[in-house]
Design a protein around this motif. Sequence first.
Motif, mmCIF file in Angstrom:
data_model
loop_
_atom_site.group_PDB
_atom_site.id
_atom_site.type_symbol
_atom_site.label_atom_id
_atom_site.label_comp_id
_atom_site.label_asym_id
_atom_site.label_seq_id
_atom_site.Cartn_x
_atom_site.Cartn_y
_atom_site.Cartn_z
ATOM 1 N N ASN A 31 0.805 -1.225 0.000
ATOM 2 C CA ASN A 31 0.000 0.000 0.000
ATOM 3 C C ASN A 31 0.837 1.274 0.000
ATOM 4 O OD1 ASN A 31 -2.106 -1.760 0.151
ATOM 5 N ND2 ASN A 31 -2.852 -1.086 2.140
ATOM 6 N N TYR A 34 1.792 3.084 -3.344
ATOM 7 C CA TYR A 34 0.822 3.959 -4.000
ATOM 8 C C TYR A 34 1.052 5.421 -3.602
ATOM 9 C CZ TYR A 34 -1.699 -0.264 -5.370
ATOM 10 O OH TYR A 34 -2.050 -1.474 -5.924
ATOM 11 N N TRP A 37 3.851 6.570 -5.707
ATOM 12 C CA TRP A 37 3.376 6.811 -7.064
ATOM 13 C C TRP A 37 2.600 8.122 -7.176
ATOM 14 C CZ3 TRP A 37 1.444 1.167 -8.202
ATOM 15 C CH2 TRP A 37 2.550 0.362 -8.532
ATOM 16 N N ILE A 69 -6.573 7.242 -0.599
ATOM 17 C CA ILE A 69 -6.437 6.236 -1.646
ATOM 18 C C ILE A 69 -7.499 5.165 -1.444
ATOM 19 C CG2 ILE A 69 -4.958 4.489 -2.711
ATOM 20 C CD1 ILE A 69 -2.541 6.062 -1.719
ATOM 21 N N TYR A 71 -8.228 1.520 -2.711
ATOM 22 C CA TYR A 71 -7.611 0.391 -3.396
ATOM 23 C C TYR A 71 -8.720 -0.467 -3.996
ATOM 24 C CZ TYR A 71 -3.719 1.968 -0.553
ATOM 25 O OH TYR A 71 -2.743 2.734 0.036
ATOM 26 N N GLY A 83 -0.328 5.554 -14.384
ATOM 27 C CA GLY A 83 -0.940 6.537 -13.497
ATOM 28 C C GLY A 83 -1.350 7.777 -14.265
ATOM 29 N N ILE A 101 -4.881 4.964 -10.963
ATOM 30 C CA ILE A 101 -3.817 4.019 -11.305
ATOM 31 C C ILE A 101 -4.513 2.801 -11.872
ATOM 32 C CG2 ILE A 101 -1.942 2.582 -10.433
ATOM 33 C CD1 ILE A 101 -1.546 4.783 -8.241
ATOM 34 N N ALA A 109 -6.518 1.649 -8.401
ATOM 35 C CA ALA A 109 -6.618 2.557 -7.257
ATOM 36 C C ALA A 109 -7.061 3.933 -7.714
ATOM 37 C CB ALA A 109 -5.284 2.660 -6.532
#
Length: 140
Positions: A31, A34, A37, A69, A71, A83, A101, A109
């Motif tokens: 996790n 992310y 990212w 976020i 998921y 992304g 994403i 996500a």
Amino acid sequence: MGTTIQKQPFEIEIHLPVRTYDIDFAGIVNNIVYIRWLEDLRLEMLSLHFPLGEQIKNGIMPVIVQTKIDYKHPIKISDLPIGKMWMQSMEALRWHVSAVISVNGKTAALGEQVGVFVNLQSKKPVRMPAELRHKYQLQH
């Protein structure tokens, strides 16, 4: 008659490499990756519209005050995530970015960040830089 795809303000899209150290014990991207990212996406977006050199010249820097976020689908080491990020809104002091994403067209996500610019000396929030606000208004 062709269809025109309307891009969002400041929209960017980049490939997000999955590294061996990104994988957790379950064999999927951890996790925390992310978050990295989202940082990569935001830094790329800002480099195009308000580069770090300009920020420093103006005596300011961006600070994230909230990250969210959702998921939706796990990403594995063999996946090739993409992304996409854009400026959702820009207020006098705050800005909001949204991100998706995805892998093979499937959403993995959804992310959101809220940030402010702060004065490098005082560390206090400052109004949105006029140049950035103008660019946003042209695209919005």
